[in-house]
Design an enzyme around this catalytic site. Sequence first.
Site, PDB file in Angstrom:
ATOM      1  N   ASN A 105       0.460  20.625 -68.065  1.00 29.40           N
ATOM      2  CA  ASN A 105       1.100  19.588 -67.243  1.00 29.40           C
ATOM      3  C   ASN A 105       2.458  20.111 -66.807  1.00 29.40           C
ATOM      4  O   ASN A 105       3.154  20.765 -67.591  1.00 29.40           O
ATOM      5  CB  ASN A 105       1.327  18.299 -68.042  1.00 29.40           C
ATOM      6  CG  ASN A 105       0.043  17.575 -68.367  1.00 29.40           C
ATOM      7  OD1 ASN A 105      -1.031  17.956 -67.909  1.00 29.40           O
ATOM      8  ND2 ASN A 105       0.154  16.525 -69.167  1.00 29.40           N
ATOM      9  N   GLY A 106       2.856  19.797 -65.587  1.00 29.98           N
ATOM     10  CA  GLY A 106       4.172  20.219 -65.125  1.00 29.98           C
ATOM     11  C   GLY A 106       4.094  21.200 -63.973  1.00 29.98           C
ATOM     12  O   GLY A 106       3.037  21.394 -63.360  1.00 29.98           O
ATOM     13  N   LYS A 133      -0.430   7.412 -61.659  1.00 29.53           N
ATOM     14  CA  LYS A 133       0.234   6.298 -62.328  1.00 29.53           C
ATOM     15  C   LYS A 133       1.544   6.729 -62.970  1.00 29.53           C
ATOM     16  O   LYS A 133       2.582   6.105 -62.799  1.00 29.53           O
ATOM     17  CB  LYS A 133      -0.696   5.702 -63.383  1.00 29.53           C
ATOM     18  CG  LYS A 133      -0.109   4.498 -64.131  1.00 29.53           C
ATOM     19  CD  LYS A 133       0.125   3.342 -63.194  1.00 29.53           C
ATOM     20  CE  LYS A 133       0.684   2.128 -63.905  1.00 29.53           C
ATOM     21  NZ  LYS A 133       1.058   1.065 -62.962  1.00 29.53           N
ATOM     22  N   GLU A 162       9.538  -3.712 -51.808  1.00 31.31           N
ATOM     23  CA  GLU A 162       8.430  -3.614 -52.764  1.00 31.31           C
ATOM     24  C   GLU A 162       7.128  -4.081 -52.128  1.00 31.31           C
ATOM     25  O   GLU A 162       6.067  -3.479 -52.332  1.00 31.31           O
ATOM     26  CB  GLU A 162       8.759  -4.431 -54.017  1.00 31.31           C
ATOM     27  CG  GLU A 162       7.601  -4.628 -54.988  1.00 31.31           C
ATOM     28  CD  GLU A 162       7.068  -3.353 -55.611  1.00 31.31           C
ATOM     29  OE1 GLU A 162       6.017  -3.433 -56.278  1.00 31.31           O
ATOM     30  OE2 GLU A 162       7.683  -2.275 -55.436  1.00 31.31           O
ATOM     31  N   ARG A 219      -3.711   7.194 -65.365  1.00 27.40           N
ATOM     32  CA  ARG A 219      -2.530   7.917 -64.889  1.00 27.40           C
ATOM     33  C   ARG A 219      -2.765   8.561 -63.532  1.00 27.40           C
ATOM     34  O   ARG A 219      -1.814   8.923 -62.848  1.00 27.40           O
ATOM     35  CB  ARG A 219      -2.152   9.002 -65.913  1.00 27.40           C
ATOM     36  CG  ARG A 219      -1.759   8.446 -67.271  1.00 27.40           C
ATOM     37  CD  ARG A 219      -1.825   9.503 -68.349  1.00 27.40           C
ATOM     38  NE  ARG A 219      -0.777  10.497 -68.210  1.00 27.40           N
ATOM     39  CZ  ARG A 219       0.305  10.553 -68.971  1.00 27.40           C
ATOM     40  NH1 ARG A 219       0.485   9.655 -69.914  1.00 27.40           N
ATOM     41  NH2 ARG A 219       1.202  11.495 -68.803  1.00 27.40           N
ATOM     42  N   HIS A 269      19.220  -3.442 -34.625  1.00 29.72           N
ATOM     43  CA  HIS A 269      19.822  -2.119 -34.638  1.00 29.72           C
ATOM     44  C   HIS A 269      18.778  -1.003 -34.569  1.00 29.72           C
ATOM     45  O   HIS A 269      19.076   0.133 -34.927  1.00 29.72           O
ATOM     46  CB  HIS A 269      20.698  -1.945 -35.883  1.00 29.72           C
ATOM     47  CG  HIS A 269      21.867  -2.877 -35.906  1.00 29.72           C
ATOM     48  ND1 HIS A 269      22.911  -2.791 -35.012  1.00 29.72           N
ATOM     49  CD2 HIS A 269      22.144  -3.944 -36.694  1.00 29.72           C
ATOM     50  CE1 HIS A 269      23.787  -3.753 -35.258  1.00 29.72           C
ATOM     51  NE2 HIS A 269      23.341  -4.471 -36.285  1.00 29.72           N
TER      52      HIS A 269
END
Length: 605
Positions: free
Chosen positions: A99-100, A600, A478, A27, A501
């Site tokens: 967490n947070g 992640k 992507e 993560r 442009h």
Amino acid sequence: MCGIVGAVAQRNIIPILLEGLKRLEYRGYDSCGVALHVDGKLQRSRSTSRVTELQAQIDQTGLAGFTGIAHTRWATHGVPSSANAHPHFSRERIALVHNGIIENHEELRAELSAAGYAFESQTDTEVIAHLIDHLYQGDLFEAVQQAVKRLSGAFAIAVFCRNEPHRVVGARLGSPLIVGVGKGENFIASDAMALAGTTDQIIYLEEGDVVDLQLQKCWIVDSQGTSVQREIRTVHAHSGAAELGPYRHYMQKEIFEQPRAIADTLESVSNIMPELFGDKAYGIFKDIDSVLILACGTSYYAGLTAKYWIESIAKITVNVEIASEYRYRDSVPNPKSLVVTISQSGETADTLAALKHARDLGMLHTLTVCNVATSAMVRECELAYITHAGVEVGVASTKAFTTQLAALFLLALSLAQTKGRLNDEQEAEHIKALRHLPVAISAVLALEPQIIAWAERFAAKENALFLGRGLHYPIAMEGALKLKEISYIHAEAYPAGELKHGPLALVTQEMPVVTVAPNDTLIEKLKSNMQEVRARGGELYVFADADSRITASEGIHVIRLPEHYGLLSPILHTIPLQLLAYHTALARGTDVDKPRNLAKSVTVE
């Protein structure tokens, strides 16, 4: 992003905590730590390195215990450092991981400082530890319930107290938290994967829940303080990332797993029907007249691709919103819109918040495309399509993205069928093309040696442009994201027609221009845009279909994909862009699987 593991047991829990942290490493994190209740005292070990280094520290000190918590931190408030690493202590009595993000931490910090608390870190988390200590009057469960009422923002916490051995209390609001139920022992974690191999009996805590874990007890109250029973589910979480095998990195492995991942995602699809997305799908699809897609990052680009498909095939208006922006502007809700969220983890905080906002505006028809069947996103939505990408360890998404695209193409077909805009012949052609995707992807993967040669040139660059048109513009976006994520080369994507442009001012012989060039109705327009680049001395790197009649020449490098794949071409053209980013990063020597500053699973806003 940040990971939590905690346990109350009658055995040494260090192996459980460390193994849990290892399973959450994918993560993303920049520090880690463990705290235990040992002989009536709090003891901890923290590291700004990897979990293996933390384990070495613990092995050296012999730290062991029966009650404790552990954490991997991705820095928000305060730089990565030992002082800012979790767990945090308050007066050697309270230990806490979080967490947070706590939005009112400055106000609470001032209040607690005035009450005599000394702060050792820059984090918002330490505020929670001191607040619980300040409110503590002999019952940790009561103190946590009082404390969370004072917190604004998003949080999942696990906390224990020196005075109460064999007890851990947890709470959640806006960040995921689960309970693992054992025999004579109980566990808490931010992800069921952390407890794989320890218990498969999982309780998903709901918004506002506070849980009291003891050896023989799991007591939950809701946000009103009322005792509640939450369902215990049997969850066979993946026990961790698969072995690398012959691959150098997980990202490379996951790129090459895409034929299998696509096949697994489409395995149950023998014909097109709304019920692929849930039992209620037919009625909902008949009722809706538009689609609103909410997503972040790579998933957002999947949503942009889906817009082309749904509007072209199903003739339904589609709006695609960046989830982190959607709820902070005035929008015009449509109760007859299908709200579609896209997320690999199903725990993306911004997307969950955007989903809630859409529902609050009266848009109640919801569907998610997600890779984790037990995630918050799946539980929150009426309908779901679970992709079967498998665990994706590399921070830069690859197989999760292409399986999302496959699922979203199915959604376009199912909406078209429900609206009477897909006949049997068209359905058969689309099913045939979907079935052939794994073979087609394998053929594109065989281009890797040619892409490696390009990557060696890219490694010396610091900027790049990516061009695409129509369906392939989101794929160019992507591709640019992948390159910047893991190689740290600044890359931007533009619709090729927008070059004149403004972006054309950037083009020089030092600016590589990657062009996604399928042989579709826009190919001649795209060739004109490519000539605009060459006329300014720009160097083109073109991923073309075999029959696109684009030939290599001075300043134009061409790699040909084996075949043109019609509406599914975006999935095929994604693959070489992933390989280009991977091999460029490899040549530059960056940390491919754990790029700097990134996580992640983004579970904070």
